[in-house]
Design a protein around this motif. Structure first.
Motif, PDB file in Angstrom:
ATOM      1  N   LEU A  85       0.829  -1.204   0.000  1.00 44.37           N
ATOM      2  CA  LEU A  85       0.000   0.000   0.000  1.00 44.37           C
ATOM      3  C   LEU A  85       0.869   1.261   0.000  1.00 44.37           C
ATOM      4  O   LEU A  85       0.528   2.259  -0.633  1.00 44.37           O
ATOM      5  N   ALA A  86       2.010   1.197   0.710  1.00 41.77           N
ATOM      6  CA  ALA A  86       2.933   2.341   0.710  1.00 41.77           C
ATOM      7  C   ALA A  86       3.509   2.569  -0.684  1.00 41.77           C
ATOM      8  O   ALA A  86       3.669   3.713  -1.128  1.00 41.77           O
ATOM      9  N   ALA A  87       3.811   1.480  -1.404  1.00 42.97           N
ATOM     10  CA  ALA A  87       4.323   1.611  -2.774  1.00 42.97           C
ATOM     11  C   ALA A  87       3.276   2.224  -3.695  1.00 42.97           C
ATOM     12  O   ALA A  87       3.595   3.067  -4.549  1.00 42.97           O
ATOM     13  N   ILE A  88       2.025   1.819  -3.533  1.00 42.07           N
ATOM     14  CA  ILE A  88       0.944   2.394  -4.339  1.00 42.07           C
ATOM     15  C   ILE A  88       0.809   3.889  -4.061  1.00 42.07           C
ATOM     16  O   ILE A  88       0.642   4.701  -4.982  1.00 42.07           O
ATOM     17  N   LEU A  89       0.878   4.262  -2.791  1.00 45.54           N
ATOM     18  CA  LEU A  89       0.768   5.668  -2.416  1.00 45.54           C
ATOM     19  C   LEU A  89       1.883   6.485  -3.052  1.00 45.54           C
ATOM     20  O   LEU A  89       1.649   7.591  -3.569  1.00 45.54           O
ATOM     21  N   ARG A  90       3.092   5.953  -3.052  1.00 43.92           N
ATOM     22  CA  ARG A  90       4.229   6.654  -3.652  1.00 43.92           C
ATOM     23  C   ARG A  90       4.053   6.822  -5.162  1.00 43.92           C
ATOM     24  O   ARG A  90       4.308   7.894  -5.711  1.00 43.92           O
ATOM     25  N   CYS A  91       3.575   5.768  -5.844  1.00 49.28           N
ATOM     26  CA  CYS A  91       3.356   5.856  -7.289  1.00 49.28           C
ATOM     27  C   CYS A  91       2.279   6.873  -7.629  1.00 49.28           C
ATOM     28  O   CYS A  91       2.416   7.645  -8.579  1.00 49.28           O
ATOM     29  N   ALA A  92       1.196   6.885  -6.848  1.00 47.94           N
ATOM     30  CA  ALA A  92       0.131   7.851  -7.092  1.00 47.94           C
ATOM     31  C   ALA A  92       0.624   9.273  -6.863  1.00 47.94           C
ATOM     32  O   ALA A  92       0.253  10.209  -7.586  1.00 47.94           O
TER      33      ALA A  92
END
Length: 335
Positions: free
Chosen positions: A107-114
């Motif tokens: 979820l942290a990786a998704i947040l960073r990509c967004a």
């Protein structure tokens, strides 16, 4: 932070994400086709073409209305990808850790990509496609002595009905991701460009499914757990142990890009649905929905599992209804 993508970024992201979705879906989610999963990928391509063509021909107002079913489908599918990736981690080496905890880094990786934006995700997709080709080439070359083409027979697997059911599921993923790519592009993306992406993704996914099937016979005697299917995929005992590393890297890299693309696309579609909403608010609402669905394991709920096979039917029916109500225009179909 700009959630919308350029045409080239959307195309690259679509190819990377859709290839991963087809491969993991036909390998783990849809056992109906048995050893004919590669045929189901081709059937899914043919079935999805009318829906994708229709989406490309819709007027802007109709596309805005179509953003709602696409947004709902993407949020659920992104949460499913997150949950599946976390469960894969648990199956490999961290079975003493709850999959919910393994979900948090994803979820942290998704947040960073967004936060970086849609075009950054497209740039990462271009790099990943090249790296993925190298990794898979290494795996294929070293596994050549272990492939058994006889395990692809019977060619229709458990029967034509199973191939058709799996093909309908693949068509739903094609329509969902291709329709979303058309909805989040800054400029109008033509059907010919989407068709090229669909052809590439289907060809690669079908080849990967067939190669994977040639490494082990299909499970047909009794129902097989998800743990067994993932373990067979990532730690195949017939191949040398040193091949597990590139295979695992390819698996998690593809899954990471898939969940990031679907999450960012969901946020961008929310902005298309509510134009007055700022990008930050779209990201907060869209990612909150994906995170909540993933942590609650909503995609694994019985009701969602029963409705999942009808994704293609729902998207195609929505596109037809919007075409009848709001009409279409020929200009969108040009490349």
């Amino acid at each position: 932070m700009r959630l919308e993508m350029s045409e080239s970024a959307a195309s690259a992201s679509l190819v990377a994400a859709l290839t991963s979705r087809l491969f993991y879906g036909l390998t783990l989610d849809v056992p109906d086709a048995a050893n004919a999963g590669w045929l189901a990928a081709l059937a899914g391509l043919l079935l999805s073409l009318p829906a994708v063509w229709l989406i490309c021909r819709l007027r802007p107002a109709a596309r805005r209305a179509l953003a709602l079913p696409l947004l709902m489908g993407l949020a659920l599918d992104a949460a499913r990808a997150v949950e599946c990736a976390a469960y894969s981690e648990s199956c490999l080496a961290f079975n003493h850790i709850a999959p919910a905890l393994l979900t948090l880094p994803l979820l942290a990786a998704i947040l960073r990509c967004a936060w970086l934006g849609g075009d950054a995700l497209g740039g990462a997709a271009r790099i990943w496609i090249r790296l993925f080709a190298v990794l898979i080439l290494i795996v294929i070359l070293y596994q050549l002595p272990y492939y058994n083409a006889g395990w692809l027979r019977p060619w229709l697997g458990a029967g034509a009905g199973g191939v058709l059911r799996a093909g309908v599921r693949a068509a739903g993923w094609n329509a969902l991701l291709a329709g979303s790519a058309a909805g989040i592009c800054k400029a109008e993306i033509g059907f010919k460009r989407l068709l090229r992406c669909l052809l590439i993704s289907t060809a690669v996914a079908a080849a990967l499914v067939a190669l994977r099937q040639m490494m082990a016979p299909a499970f047909t005697a009794e129902p097989v757990t998800r743990f067994t299917r993932i373990d067979t995929l990532l730690t195949n005992g017939r191949a040398p142990l040193y091949l597990q590393l590139p295979m695992i890297v390819a698996w998690f890299g593809g899954m990471l890009h898939l969940m990031c693309f679907e999450s960012v696309a969901a946020c961008a579609l929310l902005g298309r649905l509510l134009p007055k909403l700022k990008a930050g608010a779209c990201m907060a609402i869209g990612l909150s929905a994906v995170f909540a669905l993933a942590l609650l394991r909503a995609p694994r709920a019985a009701a969602v599992e029963r409705l999942a096979p009808y994704l293609y039917h729902a998207l195609f029916a929505a596109a037809v209804m919007l075409w009848c109500v709001k009409g279409g225009e020929a200009g969108c179909a040009a490349s």
